[in-house]
Design a protein around this motif. Structure first.
Motif, mmCIF file in Angstrom:
data_model
loop_
_atom_site.group_PDB
_atom_site.id
_atom_site.type_symbol
_atom_site.label_atom_id
_atom_site.label_comp_id
_atom_site.label_asym_id
_atom_site.label_seq_id
_atom_site.Cartn_x
_atom_site.Cartn_y
_atom_site.Cartn_z
ATOM 1 N N GLY A 1 0.816 -1.197 0.000
ATOM 2 C CA GLY A 1 0.000 0.000 0.000
ATOM 3 C C GLY A 1 0.856 1.256 0.000
ATOM 4 O O GLY A 1 1.756 1.408 0.837
ATOM 5 N N LEU A 2 0.584 2.153 -0.947
ATOM 6 C CA LEU A 2 1.317 3.411 -1.057
ATOM 7 C C LEU A 2 0.419 4.615 -0.775
ATOM 8 O O LEU A 2 0.751 5.746 -1.144
ATOM 9 C CB LEU A 2 1.929 3.551 -2.459
ATOM 10 C CG LEU A 2 2.936 2.490 -2.875
ATOM 11 C CD1 LEU A 2 3.419 2.743 -4.297
ATOM 12 C CD2 LEU A 2 4.123 2.444 -1.910
ATOM 13 N N GLY A 3 -0.733 4.376 -0.128
ATOM 14 C CA GLY A 3 -1.636 5.465 0.205
ATOM 15 C C GLY A 3 -1.035 6.399 1.239
ATOM 16 O O GLY A 3 0.089 6.198 1.722
ATOM 17 N N SER A 4 -1.795 7.403 1.626
ATOM 18 C CA SER A 4 -1.261 8.438 2.510
ATOM 19 C C SER A 4 -1.557 8.199 3.982
ATOM 20 O O SER A 4 -1.256 9.043 4.824
ATOM 21 C CB SER A 4 -1.809 9.809 2.099
ATOM 22 O OG SER A 4 -3.226 9.821 2.189
ATOM 23 N N GLY A 5 -2.155 7.050 4.335
ATOM 24 C CA GLY A 5 -2.463 6.753 5.731
ATOM 25 C C GLY A 5 -1.275 6.224 6.508
ATOM 26 O O GLY A 5 -0.235 5.879 5.936
ATOM 27 N N PRO A 6 -1.393 6.126 7.840
ATOM 28 C CA PRO A 6 -0.263 5.736 8.693
ATOM 29 C C PRO A 6 0.199 4.301 8.518
ATOM 30 O O PRO A 6 1.348 3.989 8.810
ATOM 31 C CB PRO A 6 -0.798 5.968 10.115
ATOM 32 C CG PRO A 6 -2.282 5.883 9.979
ATOM 33 C CD PRO A 6 -2.597 6.446 8.625
ATOM 34 N N MET A 7 -0.672 3.407 8.025
ATOM 35 C CA MET A 7 -0.281 2.011 7.878
ATOM 36 C C MET A 7 0.303 1.704 6.506
ATOM 37 O O MET A 7 0.756 0.585 6.265
ATOM 38 C CB MET A 7 -1.481 1.102 8.142
ATOM 39 C CG MET A 7 -1.912 1.056 9.597
ATOM 40 S SD MET A 7 -0.620 0.387 10.667
ATOM 41 C CE MET A 7 -0.661 -1.331 10.177
ATOM 42 N N SER A 8 0.291 2.658 5.592
ATOM 43 C CA SER A 8 0.889 2.419 4.279
ATOM 44 C C SER A 8 2.406 2.360 4.417
ATOM 45 O O SER A 8 2.979 2.780 5.433
ATOM 46 C CB SER A 8 0.500 3.520 3.294
ATOM 47 O OG SER A 8 1.260 4.695 3.531
ATOM 48 N N PHE A 9 3.061 1.872 3.383
ATOM 49 C CA PHE A 9 4.517 1.810 3.428
ATOM 50 C C PHE A 9 5.111 3.208 3.531
ATOM 51 O O PHE A 9 6.041 3.455 4.292
ATOM 52 C CB PHE A 9 5.045 1.095 2.177
ATOM 53 C CG PHE A 9 6.530 0.865 2.217
ATOM 54 C CD1 PHE A 9 7.096 0.071 3.196
ATOM 55 C CD2 PHE A 9 7.363 1.450 1.276
ATOM 56 C CE1 PHE A 9 8.464 -0.136 3.250
ATOM 57 C CE2 PHE A 9 8.730 1.241 1.310
ATOM 58 C CZ PHE A 9 9.285 0.443 2.299
ATOM 59 N N VAL A 10 4.555 4.153 2.783
ATOM 60 C CA VAL A 10 5.039 5.536 2.826
ATOM 61 C C VAL A 10 4.825 6.123 4.215
ATOM 62 O O VAL A 10 5.704 6.787 4.773
ATOM 63 C CB VAL A 10 4.318 6.398 1.775
ATOM 64 C CG1 VAL A 10 4.803 7.839 1.821
ATOM 65 C CG2 VAL A 10 4.513 5.817 0.379
ATOM 66 N N GLY A 11 3.649 5.883 4.805
ATOM 67 C CA GLY A 11 3.358 6.404 6.131
ATOM 68 C C GLY A 11 4.269 5.832 7.194
ATOM 69 O O GLY A 11 4.703 6.543 8.105
ATOM 70 N N GLN A 12 4.596 4.556 7.078
ATOM 71 C CA GLN A 12 5.459 3.927 8.071
ATOM 72 C C GLN A 12 6.914 4.368 7.945
ATOM 73 O O GLN A 12 7.643 4.401 8.931
ATOM 74 C CB GLN A 12 5.364 2.408 7.960
ATOM 75 C CG GLN A 12 4.026 1.844 8.386
ATOM 76 C CD GLN A 12 4.065 0.337 8.533
ATOM 77 O OE1 GLN A 12 4.893 -0.207 9.269
ATOM 78 N NE2 GLN A 12 3.171 -0.349 7.834
ATOM 79 N N LEU A 13 7.344 4.708 6.736
ATOM 80 C CA LEU A 13 8.718 5.165 6.566
ATOM 81 C C LEU A 13 8.956 6.479 7.287
ATOM 82 O O LEU A 13 10.026 6.719 7.841
ATOM 83 C CB LEU A 13 9.036 5.334 5.078
ATOM 84 C CG LEU A 13 9.291 4.073 4.283
ATOM 85 C CD1 LEU A 13 9.490 4.411 2.814
ATOM 86 C CD2 LEU A 13 10.516 3.347 4.820
ATOM 87 N N GLY A 14 7.943 7.351 7.282
ATOM 88 C CA GLY A 14 8.065 8.622 7.982
ATOM 89 C C GLY A 14 9.302 9.389 7.568
ATOM 90 O O GLY A 14 9.516 9.694 6.393
ATOM 91 N N GLY A 15 10.167 9.700 8.539
ATOM 92 C CA GLY A 15 11.358 10.515 8.283
ATOM 93 C C GLY A 15 12.367 9.877 7.358
ATOM 94 O O GLY A 15 13.183 10.568 6.744
#
Length: 473
Positions: free
Chosen positions: A258-272
């Motif tokens: 998942g590349l969505g904008s929510g906190p559980m997506s991969f992008v959201g989990q990468l954070g900083g």
């Protein structure tokens, strides 16, 4: 990046009150080349990607940088061996119709969904392998087990099928077995991570997840922390779903990234680690090409034109953009900008989605757009409509044809002019081409992956922008 064989260019310009927008009003569509591509066996590309080894060496904090390949599902024909383009096209349109219907239901329900280095993965096309259109190959666990996963900009959860598998569909690689991974750790029901999962459950102290995709596809299982490997980059403690009950149109892929904008997506989990930024370039239907998926601010193309993302509280996973109009042959089609606006209640608007193939437009906008295109293609022989397309042409015997440009006018000024093969596509291998847009009975517009092909697109979720690179990729 992958090579796109085009006889035309992509132009992205920004208009101001002092400038006249200038770009070619017509392009050449290389009919002969595109039809040749439809007849080629995609197995060679698939085998090449299947046998690539992942270089596993470094942590995310290492200076190493890696770009990963994206592959369209047409290149992964493990379970659908048909080389007939019409058969593949019909299957793609059936999947696409289900995808769009699922998105509409999801949005109508209003349910919320979920010093850096660049790293990434090759993206492959997943057309014969499930509902997802594009695949990426990653490593799961320690030691890493290579797996194809669907990328989806409209989903948040990351998951793979897992042993013991009570209900699993057939996938290309062996099903992941958590018992063989030294880095696998179940998530407790009381953890913060579990609280981010919609409809989370609890079984014997472990967090349970369940995701339904609206078309009958679903995955259920245990939430876990695991190490994912992207090329030479290791990302530890990523929350993933370990699916023991799975069903649907994901056949071939092991799961979904998942590349969505929510906190559980991969992008959201990468954070900083990635600054909420990733870029992708979707593969064309050219048989030997592969695309690119890359994470981190260093993945942003120089000279990109940026369009603000629009936040929709009812659909936090999706990337909405402001679209003000459409153009054909250098002329703006007379469509009210209000047609594309997101309402205060979260209705309508324009979503960019990697999982939808064909761009959908509200019926009134589509008809004006289509009619403008027809008016400038009277030199081309017409053909009967096919599937969801009502505007088709018989280009049998043509080497190339001259077609008007097609453009998206974004709010704030940027204009994206599409390559010709992104809006006039083959529906068989004998010369039938169709205008690759479709009407929507709802107010929602979706910019699909056919229109995104070959364009380097960057999403900067932290700052709220999506960028379009200045060149084809």
């Amino acid at each position: 990046m992958f090579t796109v064989l085009l006889l035309f260019s992509l132009l992205l310009t920004t208009s101001t009150s002092h400038n006249i927008i200038s770009y070619p009003h017509f392009q050449q569509l290389n009919v002969k080349q595109i039809l040749t591509e439809t007849k080629l066996n995609p197995t060679n590309t698939y085998k090449h990607l299947q046998h690539q080894k992942l270089n596993i060496a470094t942590e995310a904090s290492s200076p190493a940088k890696y770009k990963l390949k994206l592959v369209h599902r047409d290149k992964v024909p493990t379970f659908n061996t048909s080389h007939d383009h019409r058969t593949r096209f019909n299957a793609r349109m059936q999947r696409d119709t289900k995808r769009v219907a699922a998105l509409r239901r999801h949005l109508a329900a209003g349910k919320p969904t979920y010093a850096e280095e660049a790293f990434g993965s090759d993206v492959v096309s997943g057309m014969e392998q499930g509902s997802g259109e594009y695949f990426v190959r990653i490593g799961v666990g320690s030691p890493p087990r290579n797996q194809y996963v669907v990328i989806d900009s409209g989903s948040d959860i990351i998951w793979v099928q897992c042993e013991p598998c009570t209900q699993c569909y057939h996938q290309s690689d062996p099903v992941f077995n958590p018992a063989d991974s030294s880095s696998y750790a179940g998530v407790s029901c009381a953890s913060t991570v579990c609280s981010h999962v919609d409809n989370a459950g609890c079984h014997e102290g472990r967090c349970r997840y369940e995701v339904s995709y609206g078309d009958g596809s679903y995955t259920k299982g245990t939430l876990a922390l695991e190490t994912l490997t992207f090329g030479r980059t290791l990302i530890r403690n990523v929350a993933i779903g370990c699916g023991h009950h799975n069903q649907g149109m994901f056949v071939g892929a092991a799961g979904l990234l998942g590349l969505g904008s929510g906190p559980m997506s991969f992008v959201g989990q990468l954070g900083g680690q990635a600054g909420g930024t990733f870029s992708y370039c979707l593969v064309s239907r050219g048989i030997q090409s592969s695309g690119l998926l890359q994470f981190g601010r260093e993945a942003v193309p120089v000279g990109a034109a940026w369009v603000p993302l629009i936040h929709n509280p009812r659909a936090q996973s999706f990337y909405y953009v402001g679209l003000s109009g459409l153009g054909v042959g250098g002329l703006r089609v007379p469509i009210s900008e209000d047609v594309f606006k997101l309402s205060e209640l979260g209705d309508g608007g324009v979503v960019m989605d990697t999982g939808t193939a064909v761009t959908r437009l509200p019926t009134a906008a589509y008809e004006a757009f289509r009619d403008a295109f027809i008016a400038q293609t009277t030199n081309l022989p017409r053909a009967s409509g096919v599937s969801i397309f009502d505007t088709c042409y018989d280009l049998f015997g043509f080497v190339s044809v001259r077609v008007p440009t097609v453009s998206f006018y974004f709010s704030g000024g940027p204009i994206l002019t599409l390559p010709a093969r992104n809006f006039l596509i083959p529906v068989d291998d004998v010369g039938s081409f169709c205008f690759a847009f479709a009407p929507s009975s709802s107010g929602l517009s979706i910019i699909g992956n056919i229109q995104q092909e070959g364009i380097e697109i960057s999403v900067d979720g932290a700052n709220g922008f999506v960028g379009f690179g200045p060149n084809v990729c």
